[in-house]
Design a protein around this motif. Structure first.
Motif, PDB file in Angstrom:
ATOM      1  N   SER A 123       0.825  -1.029  -0.016  1.00 45.32           N
ATOM      2  CA  SER A 123      -0.211  -0.001  -0.175  1.00 45.32           C
ATOM      3  C   SER A 123       0.578   1.136   0.065  1.00 45.32           C
ATOM      4  N   TRP A 132       1.107   6.004  -2.114  1.00 46.40           N
ATOM      5  CA  TRP A 132       1.484   6.749  -2.317  1.00 46.40           C
ATOM      6  C   TRP A 132       1.162   7.006  -3.628  1.00 46.40           C
ATOM      7  N   GLY A 160      -8.704  -0.642  -3.377  1.00 50.57           N
ATOM      8  CA  GLY A 160      -8.536   0.748  -1.978  1.00 50.57           C
ATOM      9  C   GLY A 160      -8.826   2.237  -2.679  1.00 50.57           C
ATOM     10  N   ARG A 188      -8.037   5.724  -3.611  1.00 48.15           N
ATOM     11  CA  ARG A 188      -9.049   6.877  -3.764  1.00 48.15           C
ATOM     12  C   ARG A 188      -7.743   8.495  -3.652  1.00 48.15           C
ATOM     13  N   THR A 230      -5.954  12.385   1.377  1.00 49.44           N
ATOM     14  CA  THR A 230      -6.850  13.382   2.029  1.00 49.44           C
ATOM     15  C   THR A 230      -5.472  14.935   2.348  1.00 49.44           C
ATOM     16  N   SER A 264      -4.871  16.001   5.361  1.00 51.19           N
ATOM     17  CA  SER A 264      -4.135  15.255   6.477  1.00 51.19           C
ATOM     18  C   SER A 264      -2.561  14.504   5.964  1.00 51.19           C
ATOM     19  N   GLU A 265      -2.973  13.897   4.873  1.00 53.38           N
ATOM     20  CA  GLU A 265      -2.197  12.331   4.435  1.00 53.38           C
ATOM     21  C   GLU A 265      -1.050  13.663   3.736  1.00 53.38           C
ATOM     22  N   THR A 299      -3.310   0.239  -2.814  1.00 53.50           N
ATOM     23  CA  THR A 299      -2.876  -0.872  -2.516  1.00 53.50           C
ATOM     24  C   THR A 299      -2.850  -1.881  -3.621  1.00 53.50           C
TER      25      THR A 299
END
Lengths: 481, 338
Positions: B93, B95, B115, B117, B120, B122-123, B137
């Motif tokens: 997983s 980014w 998954g 998406r 966010t 905050s990420e 992932t």
């Protein structure tokens, strides 16, 4: 202003390193001064709670309380504490049951560790990010930590297909903090700042108070009951297996409606090994691993994650979670005969000590601050400790041929038998109305031996400073060292 | 029925995947895999192996989707099984980050990974240089383990392996009826395809077992891919560059850029450096043709030119190649019946 010749001091001479000064019945070959209040804090317990609380108190008060002596007493240090065995995943129980204070402390801890990640030092702290799966056997309300963690979402159909037997759950990114790395880092951090460690089992609060501790921080975890009975505190025995399975990069935590938390299988990869567990036995005091639990853990985990069949088993471990209905984080003033002992309790963190440690440590420091505030008032300062001091009135004279200024001081001397640990004599200013405060503090060499190998050398002598806002001294009158 | 003799040229991830597909699906064929270089000396071995796609301009999107989906599903099944560590296939997983918001926020492969998406706020805070990101992932397939695992499957299905340097396809016509060309960059000389060119990639393997997520910059030049025993950090995309030696400047650049994304990389010990030449082409060539070799017309199925997406597309293109082999066989039988 008035002076009493036999009790007066000539400041200039007492500031010279080798000069002898007589005031009353005490001699001072050396003088160390500081401003305002001084304090000695004794922390009992060297797990994550004890060390983090010592850290928070130091961070918040070392420049306000000077000198601030912090000592940590424990019979077990890393890697033998409960914190060392925990996998280190930040995750509270699914639901806080209205305990919003604990949720707030959990959040503070998460945010704090997240901010640590910006620095490469996070490795030395044992902090890193990991994502994973929380699995349920049926739909459940969102957990209380959903807005604290990163990227929280429901599991997709395909993900649920990866875990037969579970048909609901969540995915998110959380922080890991490995006790075996974090605790040594904390100890090192504290030692560099003059915190002294003693390997010693403390039998009572009174024992520490008698050696001169002003405030006791009780972070004794599951064995807190030995210092003060607490029927709400119980051991929640856990057993884990550590395996070598470096291809696993996600944690998997299962939840069962029938079983209580942690009694359902979980797999948590660490920085080197994977922790597998799923045992929670209330009121079982055994710290030994047993084969029955090992088998259960192993079989459940292999069913959850078939690739584990190829994993090399490295070790077993069992530990006792300090379980309580809620965390005990509060002040207590204990009367012991004529003695008053200030205690801050910080124990009962169950299986979420690492998860909540920073928030609780900060709160404990806040409680410590209340005690400091109370003692900043010098007359109040003597109140609870007067049995340790016999007060004398002393005047400190600054003067030259053409002028003299007297500063009334109180002089106190510690009573009681010599004991292992630092003894000291000190003065504090009398009267809250004094514009200048001069506190002279002296720390003697520690008396007696001590079995601890973690003891550091006594603190550094500090140069005296004087705060005399109104007076402009003539050059000869004031010798600053 | 006479056994059809099939030869697969190339022992990288494309070659072995294709060979396994054919050997398992066509038991009446005798399949031999022939190559000069084997694991750990193939281009595939150095690849991090994260399943991730790009979009090729001239291949119908449906076909590209099939390639990705079949590869992903095939490897996902392995990742979920007890064979995961032996095969070197695991879930990963992480980014993908963009400095500027990309035109295509949801690429075609987003429905096939798990998954998927948008990140966010905050990420994204952890990555101040980037304004947009995707979280998902996917699979990591480490060829240093996967190729030997494929070879095991291949032999189990009756396949034979031969180590030999091939200078021309003509060397094969006496021994084989159908040629499958999975020679990657070698196709430039072996079949005279000028459209194949190297895109040099340098990577470092570092020791950072605390890293659990992949992080990739959308420009494809900076990435961190945690693997089973080490973390692959990279990289470079130097078109037309044939150098196989590590470049100091590239090493420095990689460590700098990766440390910006993930500060703890600066504390990671560098274990090794590696350079690979991606067998790049505007589009991968997955097609059949009849090639005149000496006096014969020999059916050749091409499966090469996957660039940096070899691991990602291996199984899907291998299945396509299998389909093309079936077509060749059908046509050959028709011919024989005439």
């Amino acid at each position: 202003m008035s002076t009493s010749p036999e009790q007066s001091l000539v400041l200039s001479s007492c500031l010279r390193p080798s000069a002898h000064v007589t005031a009353g019945t005490v001699e001072f070959p050396e003088v160390v001064s500081c401003d305002r209040v001084y304090m000695r804090v004794a922390v009992i317990g060297a797990g994550v709670i004890g060390l983090a609380t010592a850290q928070s108190i130091y961070e918040q008060y070392h420049s306000i309380v000077s000198p601030l002596t912090i000592e940590v007493y424990a019979d077990r240090f890393t890697p033998l504490t409960t914190s060392d065995g925990a996998a280190g995943l930040w995750q509270p129980y699914l639901y806080d049951k209205g305990n919003v204070e604990e949720t707030e402390w959990n959040k503070q801890t998460f945010d704090y560790m997240l901010s640590c990640l910006r620095s490469p030092e996070s490795i030395q702290m044992g902090i890193f990010l990991q994502s994973g799966y929380n699995l349920c056997t049926e739909p459940a309300p969102d957990p209380s930590f959903k807005d604290i963690v990163l990227g929280f979402r429901q599991l997709t159909e395909r993900e649920l297909q990866m875990f037969p037997g579970y048909n609901y759950g969540w995915f998110n990114t959380a922080v890991m903090v490995e006790g075996k790395t974090y605790l040594p880092w904390l100890m090192d951090w504290l030692q560099k700042r003059g915190v002294i460690f003693y390997q010693r089992k403390i039998e009572s609060f009174k024992e520490l108070a008698e050696t001169g501790a002003d405030v006791i921080i009780n972070c004794t975890g599951v064995r807190s009951g030995e210092l003060q009975p607490d029927p709400e505190l119980k051991p929640g025995r856990g057993q884990i297996v550590k395996v070598d399975a470096p291809w696993l990069k996600h944690w998997i935590i299962t939840h069962s409606l029938t079983e209580r938390v942690y009694n359902s299988p979980y797999i948590i990869p660490g920085s080197r090994l994977v922790t597998i567990g799923g045992i929670f036995q209330l009121e079982n005091w055994s710290e030994q691993s047993n084969i029955t639990d090992h088998k259960k853990i192993w079989e459940d985990a292999c069913q959850l994650e078939p690739s584990l069949k190829h994993a090399r088993i490295v070790e077993d471990w069992a530990g006792l979670r300090p379980v309580r209905s809620k965390v005990r984080l509060e002040r207590e003033t204990i009367q012991s005969g004529a003695t008053t002992i200030e205690v801050i309790h910080n124990y009962g963190h169950g299986g979420f000590g690492l998860t909540i440690h920073r928030g609780c440590a900060q709160e404990a420091a806040r409680l410590f601050g209340q005690i400091v505030e109370k003692d900043k008032n010098p007359t109040a300062r003597f109140g609870p400790l007067s049995q340790f001091y016999s007060s004398r009135c002393v005047f400190l004279i600054l003067g030259s041929r053409s002028w003299r200024v007297g500063f009334p001081l109180s002089f106190g001397r510690r009573r009681g038998p010599p004991s292992p640990g630092p003894t000291r004599c000190g003065w504090t200013p009398a009267g809250p109305g004094l514009l200048s405060q001069l506190a002279v503090h002296r720390r003697l060499q520690q008396l007696g031996g001590n079995s601890s190998s973690t003891r550091t050398e006594p603190g550094v002598m500090r140069a005296p400073t004087l705060a005399i806002p109104l007076l402009v001294p003539r050059p000869k009158a004031l010798v600053a060292v | 029925m006479k056994s059809v003799r099939v030869v697969v040229v190339g022992a990288g991830v494309i070659g072995f995947s294709t060979a396994v597909c054919i050997a398992e699906a066509l038991p009446f064929c005798s399949v031999t895999l022939l190559a000069e270089k084997f694991s750990p000396d193939t281009t595939s071995d150095g690849a991090a192996g994260i399943l991730f796609a790009a979009e090729f301009p001239d291949i119908p999107l449906e076909r590209q989707k099939r390639w990705f989906k079949y590869s992903f599903d095939h490897l996902l099944a392995i990742a979920q099984s007890k064979h995961s560590p032996e095969a070197g296939v695991m879930l990963s997983s992480g980014w993908q980050l963009f400095r500027d918001i990309p035109a295509d926020k949801k690429p075609f492969w987003s429905e096939f990974v798990i998954g998927f998406r948008v990140m966010t706020d905050s990420e994204l805070k952890r990555f101040p240089d980037h304004t947009f990101g995707q979280a998902f992932t996917t699979i990591k397939c480490e060829c240093s383990s996967y190729l030997p695992w494929l070879e095991k499957s291949f032999r189990k299905a009756g396949g034979l392996v031969e180590q030999r340097k091939l200078n021309s396809l003509e060397e094969l016509i006496n021994s084989y009826d159908i040629i499958i060309n999975c020679s990657g960059l070698g196709s430039k000389t072996l079949v005279g395809d000028n459209k194949v060119y190297p895109v040099r990639g340098q990577v470092l393997k570092v020791e950072a077992p605390w890293l659990k997520h992949f992080i990739r910059d959308g420009d494809g030049k900076t990435y961190i891919y945690p693997g089973i025993h080490s973390v692959t950090v990279g990289g470079t995309r130097q078109e037309g560059d044939w150098r196989l030696q590590a470049d100091e400047g590239d090493t420095k650049g990689i460590l700098e850029r990766c440390s910006r994304l993930e500060p703890s990389i600066s504390k990671a010990k560098v274990l090794s450096k590696w350079v690979g030449l991606r067998p790049s082409r505007t589009n991968p060539r997955v097609e059949k043709e009849l090639v005149r070799l000496q006096s014969r017309m020999v059916p050749v199925v091409h499966n090469y030119g996957h660039g940096g997406w070899g691991v990602t597309l291996a199984w899907g293109t291998a299945l396509d190649a299998l389909g093309l082999v079936r077509q060749c066989l059908h046509e050959t039988r028709l011919q024989a019946n005439l």
